[in-house]
Design an enzyme around this catalytic site. Structure first.
Site, mmCIF file in Angstrom:
data_model
loop_
_atom_site.group_PDB
_atom_site.id
_atom_site.type_symbol
_atom_site.label_atom_id
_atom_site.label_comp_id
_atom_site.label_asym_id
_atom_site.label_seq_id
_atom_site.Cartn_x
_atom_site.Cartn_y
_atom_site.Cartn_z
ATOM 1 N N SER A 11 0.816 -1.204 0.000
ATOM 2 C CA SER A 11 0.000 0.000 0.000
ATOM 3 C C SER A 11 0.855 1.262 0.000
ATOM 4 C CB SER A 11 -0.909 -0.005 1.228
ATOM 5 O OG SER A 11 -1.681 1.172 1.285
ATOM 6 N N LYS A 26 -3.483 1.976 -2.294
ATOM 7 C CA LYS A 26 -3.016 2.966 -1.323
ATOM 8 C C LYS A 26 -4.124 3.227 -0.301
ATOM 9 C CE LYS A 26 -4.117 6.960 -4.278
ATOM 10 N NZ LYS A 26 -3.541 8.156 -4.938
ATOM 11 N N ASN A 85 -4.687 -0.663 8.566
ATOM 12 C CA ASN A 85 -3.476 0.074 8.908
ATOM 13 C C ASN A 85 -3.572 0.587 10.344
ATOM 14 O OD1 ASN A 85 -1.248 1.723 9.094
ATOM 15 N ND2 ASN A 85 -1.947 3.211 7.585
ATOM 16 N N CYS A 103 -2.059 4.233 12.270
ATOM 17 C CA CYS A 103 -2.699 5.553 12.346
ATOM 18 C C CYS A 103 -2.811 6.012 13.800
ATOM 19 C CB CYS A 103 -4.110 5.514 11.764
ATOM 20 S SG CYS A 103 -4.465 4.212 10.617
ATOM 21 N N GLY A 131 9.222 -5.302 3.607
ATOM 22 C CA GLY A 131 10.236 -4.446 4.209
ATOM 23 C C GLY A 131 11.570 -4.627 3.507
ATOM 24 N N GLY A 132 11.847 -3.784 2.537
ATOM 25 C CA GLY A 132 13.148 -3.793 1.882
ATOM 26 C C GLY A 132 13.355 -4.839 0.815
ATOM 27 N N THR A 188 8.999 -0.069 -1.733
ATOM 28 C CA THR A 188 9.902 0.991 -2.182
ATOM 29 C C THR A 188 10.550 0.693 -3.531
ATOM 30 O OG1 THR A 188 10.343 1.564 0.119
ATOM 31 C CG2 THR A 188 11.927 2.350 -1.495
#
EC number: 1.3.-.-
Length: 305
Positions: A20, A44, A126, A129, A243-244, A266
């Site tokens: 997302s 998203k 999520n 928040c 993550g990565g 990313t």
């Protein structure tokens, strides 16, 4: 090699999903590959009403990663359902909607809006928040609040798969994982970004207007891998790791420690075709290392006695 993945009623053609906030609503990336080739896309973050997000600048590059403080900018859930979902449904894309809200009741309301949408396969909650009714502390830093939010979403999600996205910015992520599982989560996704910041020594100002931002990219992979390893061993529900991830090897590391699927984030900014090529690369790598199947490889890490 059979790459099909099934968990909690969620069916994926392969374990490669997009994270997302890094892939828009998917349609923006259709020029770079066949969206149906992916296991699924996570849209998203969506809120009940449109959000403008945080002030600029809100992205900064870092060694082996990036900081972002976008602020869940989005056109609102109704716009998503009327403008993006029709095309995604026609294509046959597996869509996971990411939910953003500021209290448990609002999370439940958002889930009810999406509950009847045929094209949405799952809801990702999520919990990073801030809870505006509880002084602004992030839901994800309080196991009790994680449980309440999960229950609120599960109660109004109909037959949708409910995935809770956990934050690494806690002392013990397994406590948070257990709270989500006890609240009725069908699966967990982790990790969200690590808290970080960057400054400009010449301007003597933060590089992000929001000052504190979320760190993502290859720099956080060891933390993400550790978190997935710990959570897989602490709860009985499936885990989606992220993550990565920047290579097929990275994907298989998450699968090796027990993840059912992964989300790529990313790396999509660096190469918009990355997730598409990753599907073939992971399958080839599994064959190269002699894995009998994806299922056989999952969770087969040999730990020291």
């Amino acid at each position: 090699m059979d790459m099909h993945v099934s968990f909690g009623g969620l069916e994926l053609d392969n374990p490669i999903m997009t994270a997302s906030g890094t892939f828009g609503f998917g349609l923006e990336f259709a020029a770079y590959g066949d969206l149906t080739k992916l296991g699924g896309i996570v849209a998203k973050g969506l809120s009940l009403k449109p959000r403008e997000g945080n002030p600029m600048p809100r992205i900064a590059e870092t060694p082996c990663g990036m900081l972002n403080a976008i602020g869940i900018q989005n056109p609102g859930v109704e716009n998503f359902l009327t403008q993006a979902m029709p095309a995604l449904k026609r294509m046959g894309v597996t869509v996971v909607a990411n939910l953003y809200a500021c209290d448990a009741e609002e999370f439940g309301e958002l889930a009810s809006v999406l509950a009847e949408e045929e094209g949405v396969a799952a809801l990702e909650v999520n919990v990073s928040c801030p809870n505006v009714k509880e002084g602004g502390i992030a839901f994800g830093q309080d196991p009790a609040q994680i449980g309440r939010v999960t229950e609120a979403v599960k109660k109004r999600a109909g037959n949708k798969h409910v995935m809770v996205k956990l934050s690494p910015n806690v002392t013990d992520i397994t406590v948070c994982a257990k709270a989500a599982a006890d609240g009725g989560a069908d699966s967990l996704s982790l990790i969200n970004t690590l808290s970080g910041m960057a400054v400009d020594i010449r301007k003597r100002k933060p590089r992000i207007a929001n000052v504190i931002a979320g760190l993502s990219g290859p720099a956080i992979k060891p933390v993400a891998l550790r978190c997935v390893h710990q959570v897989v061993r602490s709860v009985d529900i499936p885990v989606v790791g992220m993550g990565g991830i920047a290579s097929a090897e990275d994907v298989l590391e998450f699968i090796l420690v027990g993840a059912h699927a992964v989300q790529v984030g990313t790396a999509n900014f660096l190469r918009p075709d990355f997730a598409f090529t990753l599907v073939d690369e992971v399958e080839s790598l599994l064959e190269e290392i002699g894995a009998k199947s994806l299922e056989e490889f999952r969770g087969s890490l040999e730990l020291p006695l």
